[in-house]
Design a protein around this motif. Structure first.
Motif, PDB file in Angstrom:
ATOM      1  N   UNK A   1       4.309  16.822  -3.041  1.00  0.00           N
ATOM      2  CA  UNK A   1       4.108  18.151  -3.615  1.00  0.00           C
ATOM      3  C   UNK A   1       5.035  19.132  -2.904  1.00  0.00           C
ATOM      4  N   UNK A   2       5.502  20.166  -3.605  1.00  0.00           N
ATOM      5  CA  UNK A   2       6.376  21.140  -2.945  1.00  0.00           C
ATOM      6  C   UNK A   2       5.751  21.680  -1.662  1.00  0.00           C
ATOM      7  N   UNK A   3       6.521  21.650  -0.583  1.00  0.00           N
ATOM      8  CA  UNK A   3       6.047  22.139   0.697  1.00  0.00           C
ATOM      9  C   UNK A   3       5.359  21.111   1.552  1.00  0.00           C
ATOM     10  N   UNK A   4       5.214  19.871   1.066  1.00  0.00           N
ATOM     11  CA  UNK A   4       4.513  18.834   1.840  1.00  0.00           C
ATOM     12  C   UNK A   4       5.287  18.368   3.060  1.00  0.00           C
ATOM     13  N   UNK A   5       6.597  18.512   3.072  1.00  0.00           N
ATOM     14  CA  UNK A   5       7.361  18.051   4.221  1.00  0.00           C
ATOM     15  C   UNK A   5       8.709  17.501   3.814  1.00  0.00           C
TER      16      UNK A   5
END
Length: 374
Positions: A268-272
């Motif tokens: 997901x966007x921003x997961x790493x």
């Protein structure tokens, strides 16, 4: 449905039986492994015997007889080596698939779309059997590739076995992964050249529609799908399933349909870092595109390994079962290819989420990363 079998002490001849829910694939066609002459030759990667593989699964006429074996005993042992698995080394050789060996094509078939499948790094092509079977049952020709020397073990037609050769002496750095993924792209072009050439290794190759070719892969195979599409315009649509990507797409972009399908919490966007690779590529995908994540899945859940782990009593710790994640994977991949290779939509792709609450669309197709997500 898939046929990745669970161990059964009462199975005749020591073979495993599939879980009942996995017994039948979802399409109307029977599934066959056709008789063919297997290509084996250099594909420009400095390898003496690059088995960029052959036709695996086709819509078939036969609906009875013995089923095809999942892996050989050697392939099973090499694949399980070092996995700390509480099962016998040859356990995967007792698994049987839904496909019938040497089965003829179903009658009257023509202009069939072809899907190339590329497995994860070190994984055999067999780990994508459930996906290939489902596609074949719906009238696709499925071709999975054993990327020789990257795979735990690859058995050649004459019985030779090539084992993994990228261990010691190979630093797993950015250059290494770049070579893996661009090298796999050359494997894919080699396979397509063989199947679409004047002397194909499979007599049924005449039914393949050369303008209806797609590709999907898991992990490194998913990332290699981008490399293959950039290198070979015959691939009209592609999907990356749970694989971080390399910065391969040029500023001019990739304008053919593309599907990202991964696990929530990782992609997901921003997961790493893994999700960041998809975010980097997102604005460069200039054709039809979707970015979907599945709740409760683990990395192997999108392959047969999720099914086998559950059935052998070795769960992966995933909140969503291997069977459910595989059902989702097959449903979305098939709908994606139906839409872009067949112009057919039994259920419009963007309506599928209503029936699969585990799946979430991360971004609208025209929204850049960083401006919010749905």
């Amino acid at each position: 449905m898939a046929q990745s079998g669970a161990a059964d002490d009462h199975a005749p001849h020591g073979h495993t039986h599939p879980a009942e829910a996995d017994r039948v694939s979802s399409g109307r066609h029977h599934i066959g492994v056709p008789r063919r002459r297997l290509p084996a030759g250099s594909v420009g990667r400095g390898r003496a015997d690059a088995r960029a593989d052959d036709v695996d699964l086709v819509p078939a006429a036969r609906s009875s007889g013995p089923r095809a074996r999942y892996l050989t005993r050697t392939e099973s042992a090499e694949s399980l080596a070092g996995q700390q698995a509480a099962i016998a080394p040859d356990a995967l050789s007792s698994v049987r698939t839904n496909a019938f060996p040497d089965a003829p094509l179903g009658r009257g078939l023509r202009q069939l779309p072809l899907i190339v499948l590329s497995p994860g790094f070190t994984r055999p092509r067999a780990t994508l059997t459930s996906i290939g079977e489902d596609l074949a049952s719906h009238g696709y020709v499925a071709v999975a590739i054993d990327h020789t020397y990257e795979t735990a073990a690859t058995t050649f037609p004459d019985g030779r076995v090539a084992t993994f050769a990228l261990g010691r002496g190979f630093a797993r750095n950015a250059e290494f992964w770049h070579k893996v993924k661009t090298g796999r792209a050359r494997d894919v072009s080699f396979v397509l050249d063989q199947l679409l050439g004047n002397n194909p290794p499979w007599a049924g190759a005449r039914v393949v529609a050369p303008d209806r070719i797609g590709m999907a892969g898991h992990s490194a195979g998913g990332a290699a799908t981008i490399a293959a599409m950039l290198a070979d315009e015959r691939i009209r649509a592609g999907s990356n399933v749970d694989g971080s990507t390399e910065p391969l797409i040029p500023p001019t972009g990739l304008d053919r349909p593309f599907l990202f399908l991964g696990r929530d919490g990782q992609y997901s966007p921003g997961d790493g870092p893994a999700a960041d690779t998809w975010a980097r590529d997102w604005p460069l995908l200039t054709g039809w595109k979707r970015w979907l994540v599945v709740a409760g899945a683990k990395h192997p859940s999108f392959t047969d390994l999720g099914l086998l782990a559950d059935q052998f009593g070795m769960p992966l710790g995933a909140a969503t079962s291997g069977l459910r994640t595989m059902t989702i994977t097959r449903t979305y991949l098939r709908a994606f290819f139906d839409q872009h290779l067949r112009d057919a939509q039994q259920t419009p792709f963007d309506h599928l989420n209503a029936y699969h609450p585990e799946v979430r669309s991360c971004l609208p197709p025209d929204q850049p990363v960083g401006n919010g997500s749905s």
